[in-house]
Motif scaffolding. Sequence first.
Motif, PDB file in Angstrom:
ATOM      1  N   UNK A 102      34.931  66.896 -18.509  1.00 35.09           N
ATOM      2  CA  UNK A 102      35.160  67.337 -16.999  1.00 35.09           C
ATOM      3  C   UNK A 102      36.638  68.271 -17.071  1.00 35.09           C
ATOM      4  N   UNK A 103      36.486  69.289 -16.409  1.00 34.56           N
ATOM      5  CA  UNK A 103      37.713  70.324 -16.298  1.00 34.56           C
ATOM      6  C   UNK A 103      38.330  70.610 -17.566  1.00 34.56           C
ATOM      7  N   UNK A 104      37.545  71.187 -18.416  1.00 36.29           N
ATOM      8  CA  UNK A 104      37.924  71.709 -19.679  1.00 36.29           C
ATOM      9  C   UNK A 104      39.321  72.582 -19.505  1.00 36.29           C
TER      10      UNK A 104
ATOM     11  N   UNK B 289      39.787  74.223 -11.392  1.00 39.28           N
ATOM     12  CA  UNK B 289      39.120  73.193 -12.003  1.00 39.28           C
ATOM     13  C   UNK B 289      37.585  73.473 -11.495  1.00 39.28           C
ATOM     14  N   UNK B 290      37.069  73.209 -12.995  1.00 35.80           N
ATOM     15  CA  UNK B 290      35.344  73.513 -12.946  1.00 35.80           C
ATOM     16  C   UNK B 290      34.577  72.307 -13.008  1.00 35.80           C
ATOM     17  N   UNK B 291      35.145  71.114 -12.799  1.00 36.70           N
ATOM     18  CA  UNK B 291      34.521  69.888 -12.743  1.00 36.70           C
ATOM     19  C   UNK B 291      33.547  69.564 -13.794  1.00 36.70           C
TER      20      UNK B 291
ATOM     21  N   UNK C  75      27.193  80.479  -1.887  1.00 40.98           N
ATOM     22  CA  UNK C  75      27.998  81.233  -2.895  1.00 40.98           C
ATOM     23  C   UNK C  75      28.818  80.298  -3.663  1.00 40.98           C
ATOM     24  N   UNK C  76      29.186  80.699  -4.897  1.00 45.46           N
ATOM     25  CA  UNK C  76      29.890  79.906  -5.844  1.00 45.46           C
ATOM     26  C   UNK C  76      30.770  80.800  -6.589  1.00 45.46           C
ATOM     27  N   UNK C  77      32.114  80.478  -6.839  1.00 49.56           N
ATOM     28  CA  UNK C  77      33.058  81.332  -7.383  1.00 49.56           C
ATOM     29  C   UNK C  77      33.642  80.690  -8.596  1.00 49.56           C
ATOM     30  N   UNK C  78      33.925  81.282  -9.557  1.00 47.74           N
ATOM     31  CA  UNK C  78      34.748  80.987 -10.814  1.00 47.74           C
ATOM     32  C   UNK C  78      35.713  81.961 -11.100  1.00 47.74           C
ATOM     33  N   UNK C  79      36.695  81.683 -11.894  1.00 47.68           N
ATOM     34  CA  UNK C  79      37.507  82.459 -12.656  1.00 47.68           C
ATOM     35  C   UNK C  79      38.042  81.893 -14.115  1.00 47.68           C
ATOM     36  N   UNK C  80      38.241  82.629 -14.915  1.00 46.98           N
ATOM     37  CA  UNK C  80      38.631  82.415 -16.123  1.00 46.98           C
ATOM     38  C   UNK C  80      39.479  83.700 -16.846  1.00 46.98           C
ATOM     39  N   UNK C  81      40.312  83.027 -17.894  1.00 45.48           N
ATOM     40  CA  UNK C  81      41.078  84.264 -18.660  1.00 45.48           C
ATOM     41  C   UNK C  81      40.587  84.198 -20.140  1.00 45.48           C
ATOM     42  N   UNK C  82      40.317  85.307 -20.641  1.00 44.95           N
ATOM     43  CA  UNK C  82      39.908  85.425 -22.064  1.00 44.95           C
ATOM     44  C   UNK C  82      41.044  86.179 -22.927  1.00 44.95           C
ATOM     45  N   UNK C  83      41.325  85.613 -24.127  1.00 47.95           N
ATOM     46  CA  UNK C  83      42.237  86.156 -24.861  1.00 47.95           C
ATOM     47  C   UNK C  83      41.322  86.704 -26.213  1.00 47.95           C
ATOM     48  N   UNK C  84      41.318  87.573 -26.292  1.00 53.02           N
ATOM     49  CA  UNK C  84      40.791  88.436 -27.641  1.00 53.02           C
ATOM     50  C   UNK C  84      41.732  88.686 -28.733  1.00 53.02           C
TER      51      UNK C  84
END
Length: 511
Positions: free
Chosen positions: A320-322, A357-359, A393-402
């Motif tokens: 939950x919420x990784x 939080x992604x649940x 509608x469903x919204x999400x956000x995340x950050x990627x580090x390459x």
Amino acid sequence: MFERREVLKAAFGAIAAGVASAQARAQGATPPSPPPPAPFSRDMVVDLAHALAAKPYVAPPTDLREPFESLSYEQFVGIRTKPGAAVWAGENRGFSIEPLHRGHIFTAAVDIFIVENGAASRLAYDQSRFDYGGLKVPEKLPDLGFSGFRALHGRDGGAEAELAIFQGASFYRAVANGQNLGVTARGLSIRTADPHGEEFPAFRSFWIEKPAPGDNALVIHALLDSPSVAGAYRFTVRPAEATIIDTELTLFPRTNVDHYGLAGFAAASLYTPLDRRRADDLRPMVAATNGLQMLTGKNEWLWRPVSNRESLQFSSFVDANPKGFGALVRSRDINDYQDDDQHWERRPSLWIEPLGEWGEGAMQLVEIPSESENNENIVAYWRPKASLFGGAAATFAYRQFWCWEPPISPPMAAATQARSGRAPGGKLRRFLVVFSGDVLADPKKTERLTAALTTSPGSATNIRTFLNPSAKTCRVSFDVDPAGENFCELRLVLKAGEEPISETWLYRWTL
């Protein structure tokens, strides 16, 4: 409200004009004239996705005329952008864009719009941009459209080099400075490896904001579409020591979707020291990723090496919420691979941090049997427990580090190597796992050192630890008896008394 409707109407008109152009090209007719620049805003892409989800799904045009209809791989990669022909080349903006040709497996047409001063103009196909290699093409080609684009960047004022590439379905890749392309990200996963069949959403249109001189960020908007979902995406790409991509998305389901994946990625793993099914190869390892790292919502660090399996394998890590997860390359020495052509040690690690939080949900790992190092047979994604519901509608956000190294790492010993082979006598399987970290040089932490190992099913015997404080390593070897089963789940962590002093090493052995 009237102005917003007009903006949305103009945007749909531009996309419709692109579709009409693609259809005309496929039929050999003269495509219509391109529409004038249209007002642009981020909200416009969200409105487009919302309106698109209310319409029946229409697949993008894929027809191509000869000589592009049946290009071989060699012919396709032979089509290159001419020097100096990239969008914004020579303008000292730090970034430039190379539109990518259609052909081979990349036949779907996508529209590319350049946004400047609040207005978006569709980028028309220009034959003079391309060097077609040995391919014989007509003297005058119609507007063929594009399959995607490559973003270039001049790091530290140097010559521009590849930074990211968006091409095919919702796939994209990026690199840090000095790296080769490796792991592939997915904008959205739907029913991955599901018995009912996987659905591949695709980016239909891109809007790329023209950066001001000196800007160190490239902003890309995208419209995603599939039979089940439409979506609006915003990517903010920032090159630094790592290439950081912030992804914001709003999804509009056409129908209820209970199996979808966020922040998915795929990479190749042909064989490793843990699983050498192809022994007749001079290279000791062929893999674009070494394993799946995860920081759970409860602050447990997990490390799961990946393997090329004999049969399709599914693993699920409920959470939950990784706080973070990704595909990492921990072996950065060319001697681990002995491959001067592919340079697997230069492939990027991809670390992902959810924003917000992604649940509840689970990290899903799919390991697919493969006979080719060109197949991305390792697939992973976060699967939310909550479904998408049609019309909501469903919204999400995340950050990627390459990156070369993730921005955070376990504050404890990490599993840096692992090997397996037959134990003496041939009835058991022997494993060797090497942990490394400063904590292993601390005598107060290691005086009560134990290796906590569990197996399910089966049992483990002959568990031994070999501590080397000067090298800050601890080697753990053990034998596994699967008790007649064809698989065994392994879980190993180093402890000082009851306190974990290493990440948790997980692995599934299969017959």
